[in-house]
Design a protein around this motif. Structure first.
Motif, PDB file in Angstrom:
ATOM      1  N   LYS A   1      66.957 -10.147  64.657  1.00  0.00           N
ATOM      2  CA  LYS A   1      66.928 -11.234  63.515  1.00  0.00           C
ATOM      3  C   LYS A   1      67.013 -10.218  62.021  1.00  0.00           C
ATOM      4  O   LYS A   1      66.331  -9.118  62.001  1.00  0.00           O
ATOM      5  CB  LYS A   1      65.728 -11.924  63.277  1.00  0.00           C
ATOM      6  CG  LYS A   1      65.968 -13.129  62.229  1.00  0.00           C
ATOM      7  CD  LYS A   1      64.587 -13.837  62.328  1.00  0.00           C
ATOM      8  CE  LYS A   1      64.692 -14.976  61.092  1.00  0.00           C
ATOM      9  NZ  LYS A   1      63.541 -15.793  60.947  1.00  0.00           N
ATOM     10  N   LYS A   2      67.997 -10.648  61.394  1.00  0.00           N
ATOM     11  CA  LYS A   2      68.074  -9.823  59.887  1.00  0.00           C
ATOM     12  C   LYS A   2      67.281 -10.524  59.061  1.00  0.00           C
ATOM     13  O   LYS A   2      66.887 -11.771  58.856  1.00  0.00           O
ATOM     14  CB  LYS A   2      69.569 -10.105  59.494  1.00  0.00           C
ATOM     15  CG  LYS A   2      70.438  -9.484  60.195  1.00  0.00           C
ATOM     16  CD  LYS A   2      72.006  -9.371  59.714  1.00  0.00           C
ATOM     17  CE  LYS A   2      72.957  -8.733  60.458  1.00  0.00           C
ATOM     18  NZ  LYS A   2      72.783  -7.269  60.681  1.00  0.00           N
ATOM     19  N   LYS A   3      66.528  -9.609  58.152  1.00  0.00           N
ATOM     20  CA  LYS A   3      65.492 -10.047  57.382  1.00  0.00           C
ATOM     21  C   LYS A   3      65.747  -9.289  55.924  1.00  0.00           C
ATOM     22  O   LYS A   3      65.707  -8.019  55.994  1.00  0.00           O
ATOM     23  CB  LYS A   3      64.139  -9.573  57.855  1.00  0.00           C
ATOM     24  CG  LYS A   3      63.036 -10.028  57.048  1.00  0.00           C
ATOM     25  CD  LYS A   3      61.596  -9.514  57.671  1.00  0.00           C
ATOM     26  CE  LYS A   3      60.411 -10.044  56.595  1.00  0.00           C
ATOM     27  NZ  LYS A   3      59.092  -9.637  57.226  1.00  0.00           N
ATOM     28  N   LYS A   4      65.743 -10.073  54.911  1.00  0.00           N
ATOM     29  CA  LYS A   4      65.869  -9.396  53.603  1.00  0.00           C
ATOM     30  C   LYS A   4      64.423  -9.014  52.935  1.00  0.00           C
ATOM     31  O   LYS A   4      63.348  -9.773  53.249  1.00  0.00           O
ATOM     32  CB  LYS A   4      66.643 -10.278  52.705  1.00  0.00           C
ATOM     33  CG  LYS A   4      67.997 -10.378  53.017  1.00  0.00           C
ATOM     34  CD  LYS A   4      68.674 -11.057  51.881  1.00  0.00           C
ATOM     35  CE  LYS A   4      70.167 -11.392  51.909  1.00  0.00           C
ATOM     36  NZ  LYS A   4      70.773 -12.077  51.163  1.00  0.00           N
ATOM     37  N   ILE A   5      64.305  -7.595  52.573  1.00  0.00           N
ATOM     38  CA  ILE A   5      63.012  -7.291  52.083  1.00  0.00           C
ATOM     39  C   ILE A   5      63.439  -6.613  50.427  1.00  0.00           C
ATOM     40  O   ILE A   5      64.431  -6.294  50.323  1.00  0.00           O
ATOM     41  CB  ILE A   5      62.348  -6.359  52.878  1.00  0.00           C
ATOM     42  CG1 ILE A   5      63.074  -5.036  52.909  1.00  0.00           C
ATOM     43  CG2 ILE A   5      61.865  -6.779  53.900  1.00  0.00           C
ATOM     44  CD1 ILE A   5      62.259  -3.822  53.716  1.00  0.00           C
ATOM     45  N   LYS A   6      62.577  -6.999  49.816  1.00  0.00           N
ATOM     46  CA  LYS A   6      62.623  -6.506  48.417  1.00  0.00           C
ATOM     47  C   LYS A   6      61.724  -5.230  48.183  1.00  0.00           C
ATOM     48  O   LYS A   6      60.526  -5.034  48.793  1.00  0.00           O
ATOM     49  CB  LYS A   6      61.903  -7.421  47.285  1.00  0.00           C
ATOM     50  CG  LYS A   6      62.920  -8.645  47.212  1.00  0.00           C
ATOM     51  CD  LYS A   6      62.374  -9.484  45.961  1.00  0.00           C
ATOM     52  CE  LYS A   6      63.437 -10.670  45.642  1.00  0.00           C
ATOM     53  NZ  LYS A   6      62.917 -11.481  44.508  1.00  0.00           N
TER      54      LYS A   6
ATOM     55  N   LYS B   1      63.616   1.565  43.864  1.00  0.00           N
ATOM     56  CA  LYS B   1      64.506   2.707  44.181  1.00  0.00           C
ATOM     57  C   LYS B   1      64.832   3.283  42.790  1.00  0.00           C
ATOM     58  O   LYS B   1      64.628   2.649  41.744  1.00  0.00           O
ATOM     59  CB  LYS B   1      65.904   2.369  44.654  1.00  0.00           C
ATOM     60  CG  LYS B   1      66.861   3.396  44.971  1.00  0.00           C
ATOM     61  CD  LYS B   1      67.924   2.794  45.577  1.00  0.00           C
ATOM     62  CE  LYS B   1      68.966   4.006  46.370  1.00  0.00           C
ATOM     63  NZ  LYS B   1      69.247   4.947  45.164  1.00  0.00           N
ATOM     64  N   LEU B   2      64.980   4.450  42.549  1.00  0.00           N
ATOM     65  CA  LEU B   2      64.841   5.211  41.402  1.00  0.00           C
ATOM     66  C   LEU B   2      66.221   4.842  40.873  1.00  0.00           C
ATOM     67  O   LEU B   2      67.153   4.610  41.473  1.00  0.00           O
ATOM     68  CB  LEU B   2      65.170   6.883  41.963  1.00  0.00           C
ATOM     69  CG  LEU B   2      65.534   7.814  40.772  1.00  0.00           C
ATOM     70  CD1 LEU B   2      64.233   7.702  39.724  1.00  0.00           C
ATOM     71  CD2 LEU B   2      65.851   9.113  41.023  1.00  0.00           C
TER      72      LEU B   2
ATOM     73  N   VAL C   1      60.282   0.525  31.858  1.00  0.00           N
ATOM     74  CA  VAL C   1      61.091   1.480  31.129  1.00  0.00           C
ATOM     75  C   VAL C   1      62.212   1.853  31.465  1.00  0.00           C
ATOM     76  O   VAL C   1      63.038   2.613  31.256  1.00  0.00           O
ATOM     77  CB  VAL C   1      59.936   2.695  30.787  1.00  0.00           C
ATOM     78  CG1 VAL C   1      58.815   2.412  30.102  1.00  0.00           C
ATOM     79  CG2 VAL C   1      59.816   3.460  32.226  1.00  0.00           C
ATOM     80  N   GLY C   2      62.589   1.448  32.766  1.00  0.00           N
ATOM     81  CA  GLY C   2      63.974   1.525  33.431  1.00  0.00           C
ATOM     82  C   GLY C   2      63.727   2.431  34.242  1.00  0.00           C
ATOM     83  O   GLY C   2      65.122   3.221  34.898  1.00  0.00           O
ATOM     84  N   PHE C   3      62.826   3.239  34.829  1.00  0.00           N
ATOM     85  CA  PHE C   3      62.772   4.444  35.553  1.00  0.00           C
ATOM     86  C   PHE C   3      63.116   4.172  37.050  1.00  0.00           C
ATOM     87  O   PHE C   3      63.897   4.891  37.716  1.00  0.00           O
ATOM     88  CB  PHE C   3      61.466   5.148  35.658  1.00  0.00           C
ATOM     89  CG  PHE C   3      61.332   6.319  36.474  1.00  0.00           C
ATOM     90  CD1 PHE C   3      62.183   7.702  36.301  1.00  0.00           C
ATOM     91  CD2 PHE C   3      60.401   6.380  37.719  1.00  0.00           C
ATOM     92  CE1 PHE C   3      61.748   8.619  37.232  1.00  0.00           C
ATOM     93  CE2 PHE C   3      60.312   7.457  38.342  1.00  0.00           C
ATOM     94  CZ  PHE C   3      61.153   8.603  38.409  1.00  0.00           C
ATOM     95  N   ILE C   4      62.368   2.965  37.447  1.00  0.00           N
ATOM     96  CA  ILE C   4      62.977   2.584  38.840  1.00  0.00           C
ATOM     97  C   ILE C   4      63.345   0.982  38.521  1.00  0.00           C
ATOM     98  O   ILE C   4      63.081   0.364  37.561  1.00  0.00           O
ATOM     99  CB  ILE C   4      61.514   2.318  39.703  1.00  0.00           C
ATOM    100  CG1 ILE C   4      60.453   1.511  39.126  1.00  0.00           C
ATOM    101  CG2 ILE C   4      61.143   3.989  40.026  1.00  0.00           C
ATOM    102  CD1 ILE C   4      59.293   1.664  39.977  1.00  0.00           C
ATOM    103  N   LYS C   5      64.173   0.577  39.748  1.00  0.00           N
ATOM    104  CA  LYS C   5      64.550  -0.704  39.746  1.00  0.00           C
ATOM    105  C   LYS C   5      64.388  -1.382  41.081  1.00  0.00           C
ATOM    106  O   LYS C   5      64.223  -0.637  42.004  1.00  0.00           O
ATOM    107  CB  LYS C   5      66.071  -0.679  39.341  1.00  0.00           C
ATOM    108  CG  LYS C   5      66.751   0.097  40.468  1.00  0.00           C
ATOM    109  CD  LYS C   5      68.479   0.244  39.966  1.00  0.00           C
ATOM    110  CE  LYS C   5      68.999   1.051  41.144  1.00  0.00           C
ATOM    111  NZ  LYS C   5      70.559   1.191  40.837  1.00  0.00           N
ATOM    112  N   GLU C   6      64.542  -2.715  41.108  1.00  0.00           N
ATOM    113  CA  GLU C   6      64.205  -3.405  42.355  1.00  0.00           C
ATOM    114  C   GLU C   6      65.517  -3.636  42.950  1.00  0.00           C
ATOM    115  O   GLU C   6      66.556  -3.672  42.529  1.00  0.00           O
ATOM    116  CB  GLU C   6      63.780  -4.916  41.847  1.00  0.00           C
ATOM    117  CG  GLU C   6      62.419  -5.159  41.447  1.00  0.00           C
ATOM    118  CD  GLU C   6      61.961  -6.565  41.411  1.00  0.00           C
ATOM    119  OE1 GLU C   6      62.718  -7.231  41.235  1.00  0.00           O
ATOM    120  OE2 GLU C   6      60.547  -6.782  41.194  1.00  0.00           O
ATOM    121  N   LYS C   7      65.493  -3.439  44.274  1.00  0.00           N
ATOM    122  CA  LYS C   7      66.375  -3.541  45.252  1.00  0.00           C
ATOM    123  C   LYS C   7      66.107  -4.175  46.539  1.00  0.00           C
ATOM    124  O   LYS C   7      64.989  -4.292  46.784  1.00  0.00           O
ATOM    125  CB  LYS C   7      67.230  -2.187  45.580  1.00  0.00           C
ATOM    126  CG  LYS C   7      68.231  -2.123  46.310  1.00  0.00           C
ATOM    127  CD  LYS C   7      68.624  -0.902  46.664  1.00  0.00           C
ATOM    128  CE  LYS C   7      69.950  -0.891  47.471  1.00  0.00           C
ATOM    129  NZ  LYS C   7      70.230   0.696  48.266  1.00  0.00           N
TER     130      LYS C   7
END
Length: 207
Positions: free
Chosen positions: A79-84, A87-88, A55-61
């Protein structure tokens, strides 16, 4: 009122997650943390997250974090690590009316809250402020005074409350002797709590 919201929204777990994001708009959460903070199962959290995303209340980041890894000869390397995570979505069309509806409906029955807290020790004074009465100028959300505190039990009670309201509680505990000394000395912290907006759920000290 919280029971009405559960009927409107179909799930107490969903209300907990909605509160979590509304009260922590800048925060980035992974699913595991949402489950832990809301004190719900990972399966339930996944289902509610999927619905709230749809419904668009939260979004992936995606965020980049620094992690430490061991390399040869016991050396440690960054070491840099990307995590999914999630967020509001501050552009959600119904954000303002939803915030007004959900945050103005107290999720906590204060009489039950008082009884619950009293089971953690011989409480003499229970003051709530901050998140419990929507007061922005409070030093703490809760001030507790008493004796024979069962700390582990108090922490469990507070974790359950945090799951309901969606935000970590800032609280202070004093023994009766320490509080009365501070009160008599016009301690600034104690005076600030008593002078600004608050509500006494228990007051055996006559303050």
């Amino acid at each position: 009122m919280s029971g009405v919201l559960e009927k409107l929204f179909g799930s107490s777990s969903r209300i907990k997650i909605i509160r979590l994001f509304l009260l922590n708009p800048e925060n980035f959460f992974i699913s595991k943390e949402i489950s832990r903070r809301a004190r719900i199962s990972s399966g339930t959290a996944r289902r509610e997250i999927l619905l709230l995303k749809s419904v668009g209340f939260i979004k992936e980041k995606t965020e980049t974090i620094n992690t430490l890894i061991k390399i040869k000869k016991g050396k440690i390397k960054n070491k840099k690590k990307k995590i999914k995570g999630l967020k509001l979505n501050e552009l959600f069309h119904f954000l303002v009316p939803l915030k007004n509806l959900v945050l103005n409906a107290s999720p906590i029955n204060k009489e039950k809250l008082s009884k619950s807290l009293q089971s953690a020790g011989r409480m003499k004074l229970i003051i709530v402020s901050g998140i419990f009465i929507q007061a922005d100028n409070s030093r703490v959300d809760m001030l507790l005074v008493g004796d024979s505190l069962k700390k582990s039990k108090l922490e469990r009670i507070l974790k359950n409350i945090e799951a309901e309201i969606g935000k970590e509680i800032e609280y202070t505990f004093f023994t009766t002797k320490e509080f009365m000394y501070r009160h008599g000395m016009y301690d600034k912290f104690v005076r600030d709590v008593l002078d600004y907006s608050h509500e006494k759920l228990l007051n055996k000290l006559g303050v």
